[in-house]
Structure formats: structure tokens, C-alpha cells
Design a protein around this motif. Structure first.
Motif, PDB file in Angstrom:
ATOM      1  N   ILE A   1      -1.365 -22.226 -18.661  1.00 14.42           N
ATOM      2  CA  ILE A   1      -2.489 -21.603 -19.365  1.00 14.42           C
ATOM      3  C   ILE A   1      -3.206 -20.712 -18.361  1.00 14.42           C
ATOM      4  N   ALA A   2      -3.151 -19.401 -18.600  1.00 21.85           N
ATOM      5  CA  ALA A   2      -3.610 -18.419 -17.619  1.00 21.85           C
ATOM      6  C   ALA A   2      -4.760 -17.606 -18.182  1.00 21.85           C
ATOM      7  N   PRO A   3      -5.995 -17.899 -17.789  1.00 23.70           N
ATOM      8  CA  PRO A   3      -7.139 -17.131 -18.290  1.00 23.70           C
ATOM      9  C   PRO A   3      -7.005 -15.644 -17.964  1.00 23.70           C
ATOM     10  N   GLY A   4      -7.510 -14.811 -18.860  1.00 20.20           N
ATOM     11  CA  GLY A   4      -7.437 -13.368 -18.635  1.00 20.20           C
ATOM     12  C   GLY A   4      -8.502 -12.652 -19.445  1.00 20.20           C
ATOM     13  N   ASP A   5      -8.752 -11.394 -19.067  1.00 18.10           N
ATOM     14  CA  ASP A   5      -9.690 -10.571 -19.806  1.00 18.10           C
ATOM     15  C   ASP A   5      -9.018  -9.235 -20.094  1.00 18.10           C
ATOM     16  N   PHE A   6      -9.773  -8.258 -20.584  1.00 20.13           N
ATOM     17  CA  PHE A   6      -9.164  -6.981 -20.934  1.00 20.13           C
ATOM     18  C   PHE A   6      -8.651  -6.239 -19.702  1.00 20.13           C
ATOM     19  N   PHE A   7      -9.232  -6.490 -18.542  1.00 19.91           N
ATOM     20  CA  PHE A   7      -8.719  -5.855 -17.341  1.00 19.91           C
ATOM     21  C   PHE A   7      -7.360  -6.435 -16.959  1.00 19.91           C
ATOM     22  N   ASN A   8      -7.108  -7.666 -17.350  1.00 18.86           N
ATOM     23  CA  ASN A   8      -5.781  -8.233 -17.133  1.00 18.86           C
ATOM     24  C   ASN A   8      -4.742  -7.493 -17.973  1.00 18.86           C
ATOM     25  N   TRP A   9      -5.133  -7.082 -19.194  1.00 24.92           N
ATOM     26  CA  TRP A   9      -4.239  -6.256 -20.009  1.00 24.92           C
ATOM     27  C   TRP A   9      -4.003  -4.911 -19.325  1.00 24.92           C
ATOM     28  N   ALA A  10      -5.045  -4.356 -18.699  1.00 28.38           N
ATOM     29  CA  ALA A  10      -4.876  -3.092 -17.981  1.00 28.38           C
ATOM     30  C   ALA A  10      -3.928  -3.257 -16.796  1.00 28.38           C
ATOM     31  N   ARG A  11      -3.981  -4.408 -16.138  1.00 29.30           N
ATOM     32  CA  ARG A  11      -3.029  -4.697 -15.063  1.00 29.30           C
ATOM     33  C   ARG A  11      -1.606  -4.710 -15.611  1.00 29.30           C
ATOM     34  N   GLY A  12      -1.448  -5.184 -16.855  1.00 32.25           N
ATOM     35  CA  GLY A  12      -0.137  -5.110 -17.480  1.00 32.25           C
ATOM     36  C   GLY A  12       0.328  -3.671 -17.614  1.00 32.25           C
ATOM     37  N   ALA A  13      -0.591  -2.783 -17.994  1.00 32.41           N
ATOM     38  CA  ALA A  13      -0.245  -1.366 -18.105  1.00 32.41           C
ATOM     39  C   ALA A  13       0.177  -0.800 -16.752  1.00 32.41           C
ATOM     40  N   ALA A  14      -0.535  -1.179 -15.679  1.00 26.22           N
ATOM     41  CA  ALA A  14      -0.130  -0.735 -14.342  1.00 26.22           C
ATOM     42  C   ALA A  14       1.253  -1.271 -13.992  1.00 26.22           C
TER      43      ALA A  14
ATOM     44  N   ARG B   1      -2.885   8.061  -3.379  1.00 22.32           N
ATOM     45  CA  ARG B   1      -1.476   7.666  -3.400  1.00 22.32           C
ATOM     46  C   ARG B   1      -1.028   7.182  -4.776  1.00 22.32           C
ATOM     47  N   LEU B   2      -1.742   7.571  -5.815  1.00 27.05           N
ATOM     48  CA  LEU B   2      -1.291   7.226  -7.165  1.00 27.05           C
ATOM     49  C   LEU B   2       0.095   7.805  -7.413  1.00 27.05           C
ATOM     50  N   ALA B   3       1.010   6.946  -7.850  1.00 30.24           N
ATOM     51  CA  ALA B   3       2.400   7.361  -8.078  1.00 30.24           C
ATOM     52  C   ALA B   3       2.810   7.250  -9.534  1.00 30.24           C
ATOM     53  N   GLY B   4       1.930   6.766 -10.400  1.00 33.74           N
ATOM     54  CA  GLY B   4       2.273   6.645 -11.806  1.00 33.74           C
ATOM     55  C   GLY B   4       1.123   6.070 -12.607  1.00 33.74           C
ATOM     56  N   ILE B   5       1.174   6.330 -13.914  1.00 32.72           N
ATOM     57  CA  ILE B   5       0.164   5.835 -14.845  1.00 32.72           C
ATOM     58  C   ILE B   5       0.866   5.026 -15.930  1.00 32.72           C
ATOM     59  N   GLY B   6       0.311   3.862 -16.235  1.00 37.48           N
ATOM     60  CA  GLY B   6       0.802   3.056 -17.344  1.00 37.48           C
ATOM     61  C   GLY B   6      -0.254   2.971 -18.432  1.00 37.48           C
ATOM     62  N   ILE B   7       0.165   3.139 -19.671  1.00 37.13           N
ATOM     63  CA  ILE B   7      -0.733   3.059 -20.824  1.00 37.13           C
ATOM     64  C   ILE B   7      -0.220   1.964 -21.746  1.00 37.13           C
TER      65      ILE B   7
ATOM     66  N   GLY C   1       0.792  -1.222   0.000  1.00 36.16           N
ATOM     67  CA  GLY C   1       0.000   0.000   0.000  1.00 36.16           C
ATOM     68  C   GLY C   1       0.825   1.273   0.000  1.00 36.16           C
ATOM     69  N   HIS C   2       2.142   1.158  -0.118  1.00 35.35           N
ATOM     70  CA  HIS C   2       2.999   2.345  -0.098  1.00 35.35           C
ATOM     71  C   HIS C   2       2.674   3.292  -1.250  1.00 35.35           C
ATOM     72  N   ALA C   3       2.291   2.736  -2.383  1.00 31.69           N
ATOM     73  CA  ALA C   3       1.925   3.545  -3.545  1.00 31.69           C
ATOM     74  C   ALA C   3       0.961   2.754  -4.404  1.00 31.69           C
ATOM     75  N   ASN C   4       0.138   3.459  -5.168  1.00 33.64           N
ATOM     76  CA  ASN C   4      -0.797   2.827  -6.103  1.00 33.64           C
ATOM     77  C   ASN C   4      -0.499   3.290  -7.515  1.00 33.64           C
ATOM     78  N   PHE C   5      -0.981   2.502  -8.487  1.00 33.91           N
ATOM     79  CA  PHE C   5      -0.663   2.763  -9.883  1.00 33.91           C
ATOM     80  C   PHE C   5      -1.898   2.517 -10.743  1.00 33.91           C
ATOM     81  N   LEU C   6      -2.102   3.410 -11.690  1.00 35.72           N
ATOM     82  CA  LEU C   6      -3.224   3.315 -12.610  1.00 35.72           C
ATOM     83  C   LEU C   6      -2.735   2.724 -13.926  1.00 35.72           C
ATOM     84  N   GLY C   7      -3.403   1.684 -14.392  1.00 33.72           N
ATOM     85  CA  GLY C   7      -3.082   1.085 -15.685  1.00 33.72           C
ATOM     86  C   GLY C   7      -4.277   1.188 -16.617  1.00 33.72           C
ATOM     87  N   ILE C   8      -4.023   1.626 -17.853  1.00 34.93           N
ATOM     88  CA  ILE C   8      -5.106   1.795 -18.831  1.00 34.93           C
ATOM     89  C   ILE C   8      -4.730   1.080 -20.117  1.00 34.93           C
ATOM     90  N   LYS C   9      -5.563   0.151 -20.530  1.00 33.18           N
ATOM     91  CA  LYS C   9      -5.403  -0.557 -21.801  1.00 33.18           C
ATOM     92  C   LYS C   9      -6.363   0.065 -22.809  1.00 33.18           C
TER      93      LYS C   9
END
Length: 388
Positions: free
Chosen positions: A360-373, A141-147, A83-91
Motif C-alpha cells: 500500500i503506497a500513499p501518493g498524491d497528484f505529484f506522484n502521478w506527475a512523476r509517472g509522467a516523467a 539538462r531537460l531531455a524529455g517531457i512526459g504527459i 544527474g546525466h539528464a532531467n525529465f519533466l512530467g506533467i499530469k
């Protein structure tokens, strides 16, 4: 409960030694000081000097003491405070922006989803800014954005080509940095997803990793010696037009037959099922019919899974990864025809290779957004980590 203030971005970044300690704890923690010293080749005194300010700031924490078996002395493993910092990821897709907020360990905390009504760069920058301002209310506490987006990203700043958005040569990082008062990280969506799998997902603990995705598109990313491959101009591991069957279905984009895009994507599978069954069939319907025993649909997904196994074998022969992760929003046919996939992988793999560790790891578009984060987390730890 009162929210903690956002990390101070006015302090100078930590030096390379401190960042290496923070990264090792992030990827391995909870980890004993003895193991950390061994991993990094640091003396006890050096490790104490480097960890003291991070313990003071709260970036690192000590877990419950455990006994060291040989000596009976208590050991308090080091860990990262998630919880020291949070990050926003957007796909970004051609029509939707999928967003997640993650903690410092890549755990998803919140989701958001916005339509992209106007795909022009200026409109997308405004949309990202709107999402950011909305999330900062709940996550101060957002410390960065990933796109991340599907296309060619060069130097983590320039979008050379994004076909789903109709973009060419868009300096997206610079455009966003003038609007958003946070560090901005940008990368190809597949590399971003591989970053998440490498540090926080199915590839955690591996120094080499191969990630293959299937869905609307097909792609691959590789990690070698803990480094995510980008290649010249960001063009490493483009596999969409690798020929998997010279007599296969025609490609819509290039004048050839049987490439990965023409066989493995959800759209291609729907087209083959529609042709075979002589009526409109969606990707989801094709998989459902195959599972229910329809022979035509069964042959379609069996063929796709077999050719995916062939592609995976070719890539595995090139990179010899410790682990292979198959994921994406079109994974259903791989799950349904997993035996065909694994048999083709084994039959086409080098005879010198050891058995592959395939997840084999199931994922959805929010998983791609987690990649951006995750790319925002990467840049925070490797570049922006503050000294306190």
C-alpha cells in the motif's frame, strides 16, 4: 556552480544492445559487471565494448570498489549517473496541471502546479509550453517531457477520449512537438504511474506487477514479462465498471448497480456517507469519522475496502503478479480499513495462489506527475539514448 549542458540530441541513438545495458543498470544498479553479464547473456568483452562509450559520456559511473568474496579481486559496480539528464512530467486533470522534474532515476527534484483555466487543446498546449520554458531555466539538462491524463490514449500519440478535459480525438503529441523543442511522451495516467512503480517504486525488481489506484476514479494497470500492457486501442485493464456487488449503489454513468466506480471512488464514498448520515459528508470527513468510531462511516469504508479486496483478487487471478501495489489520492480509506481489504483479498483469491505481496503506497497528484516523467525516461532509455 556552472550547469552542465543539456544532452546532445543531435547524435544518433544507441543500438539495441547498448540500450539494453543502460536499462539493466538503470533498473538494477549499482550492479557488478559479472551480474550484468549474467543478466544480459553478454561476454566480458562485449560488455566492456558496450559500456565504454557510456562511461566516457558520463551516463554510467563506477561506484566504490568492493571485494568479490571468492577471489578477493576488487569489483567496481556500475551505476547510472542520475544527474546525466532531467525529465519533466506533467499530469493533466480537469482543472490543474501538476508538474515535477525528475532525474534519470525517477527521483523528484522540483514541483510546479498551474490551474487549467481553459481546457481546450490549444490552451493546454500553450500551458505545457509555458511550464516547460519555466523549468528549463532551472533545469537546462531537460531531455524529455512526459504527459499523462485520465482517458484513452492510443499509440502514445492520440488522446481518443479524456472526459475530465472534454476531449475526443486530440493528437496531443504532434501538437506539443511543434511547440516544444524536446521529445514528448504521452500515455494514460494510470499506465504512466505503473511505469514509475515498475522501474523506480514499489514494483522495482519485479517482472510482473499489478497496480490498482483509487481516488476520484478507480483503475488498474498490469506489467507482464516486463512489458506494460496497453491492449487494443489502449483499452487494457479498464475496471471502472466491473460489477463488484449486483445489489450495490447505482452508477452515475451506466445503467447498472454496484460497479467499481459506484463503490470505490472518493466521490462514491462521500455519497454513501452523506446518505447514511443524512447530512453532507466529504470523503475526508467520512474517513475521519470512521477512524473516530462512527458506526455509519465505519460501515461505508469497510464495505468499500472489502469490495476493493474482491476486485484485487479477481485481477490477481487473471495476471498472477509478483507484486500488487495499491495507491492513489484516495488511499486513506484503504489504510483505515486495511484488515477488511486483506481479508476479502484472501477469501476471494484462487485456492491455487501463493500469498500475495501487496504494498500500500500513499501518493498524491505529484506522484502521478512523476509517472509522467517516468514515461519520458522510458522513451529516452529505450529510443532516444544518444551514442557518444
Amino acid at each position: 556552480m556552472m550547469s552542465k549542458p543539456a544532452p546532445d540530441r543531435g547524435t544518433p541513438p544507441a543500438d539495441a544492445s547498448a540500450r539494453s545495458v543502460a536499462l539493466a543498470v538503470l533498473r538494477s544498479g549499482p550492479v557488478s559487471r559479472a551480474e550484468l553479464s549474467r543478466q544480459l547473456g553478454l561476454s566480458t568483452a562485449s560488455l566492456t565494448r558496450l559500456t565504454r562509450p557510456m562511461l566516457t559520456s558520463g551516463l554510467l559511473i563506477e561506484r566504490r570498489a568492493e571485494l568479490i568474496s571468492r577471489t578477493g579481486r576488487p569489483s567496481r559496480p556500475l551505476d547510472v549517473d542520475a544527474g546525466h539528464a532531467n525529465f519533466l512530467g506533467i499530469k493533466l486533470t480537469g482543472s490543474v496541471a501538476y508538474a515535477v522534474v525528475c532525474d534519470l532515476k525517477g527521483v523528484e527534484l522540483a514541483r510546479d502546479e498551474r490551474p487549467i483555466a481553459d481546457p481546450s487543446p490549444a490552451a493546454v498546449v500553450a500551458l505545457v509550453n509555458s511550464i516547460t520554458e519555466s523549468q528549463r531555466i532551472d533545469w537546462p539538462r531537460l531531455a524529455g517531457i512526459g504527459i499523462s491524463l485520465g482517458g484513452t490514449v492510443e499509440g502514445r500519440r492520440m488522446v481518443r477520449r479524456a472526459p475530465f478535459l472534454g476531449w475526443r480525438d486530440v493528437a496531443l503529441t504532434d501538437a506539443l512537438s511543434t511547440e516544444v523543442d524536446l521529445p514528448v511522451s504521452l500515455d494514460n495516467d494510470l499506465r504512466a504511474l505503473a511505469q514509475a512503480e515498475h522501474w523506480f517504486g514499489a514494483g522495482r525488481g519485479c517482472r510482473s506487477l499489478l497496480v490498482i489506484t483509487v481516488g476520484v476514479g478507480v483503475g488498474a494497470a498490469a506489467v507482464v514479462h516486463d512489458q506494460l500492457l496497453e491492449g487494443r486501442g489502449g483499452l487494457a485493464t479498464l475496471v471502472g465498471h466491473w460489477i463488484l456487488d449486483p445489489d450495490g449503489p447505482p452508477c452515475r454513468d451506466v445503467d447498472h448497480r454496484g460497479c467499481a466506480s459506484a463503490i470505490l471512488t472518493s466521490g462514491a464514498i462521500a455519497e454513501q456517507a452523506t446518505s447514511g448520515l443524512h447530512r453532507p459528508v466529504s470523503f475526508e470527513q467520512c474517513v475521519g469519522l470512521a477512524v473516530a468510531g462512527d458506526p455509519v462511516a465505519g460501515r461505508v469504508i469497510s464495505y468499500a475496502a472489502d469490495r476493493l479486496g474482491f476486485l484485487t483478487a479477481r485481477l490477481a487471478d487473471v495476471f498472477a503478479p509478483e507484486r500488487i501495489v495499491i495507491t492513489g489520492d484516495g488511499l486513506d480509506y484503504v489504510v483505515a480499513a486495511e484488515d477488511d481489504f486483506r481479508q476479502a483479498l484472501q477469501e476471494n483469491r484462487s485456492t491455487e495462489a501463493d500469498p500475495d505481496d501487496v504494498r500500500i503506497a500513499p501518493g498524491d497528484f505529484f506522484n502521478w506527475a512523476r509517472g509522467a516523467a517516468s514515461i519520458a525516461i522510458r522513451d529516452y532509455v529505450l529510443t532516444d539514448l544518444p551514442v557518444t
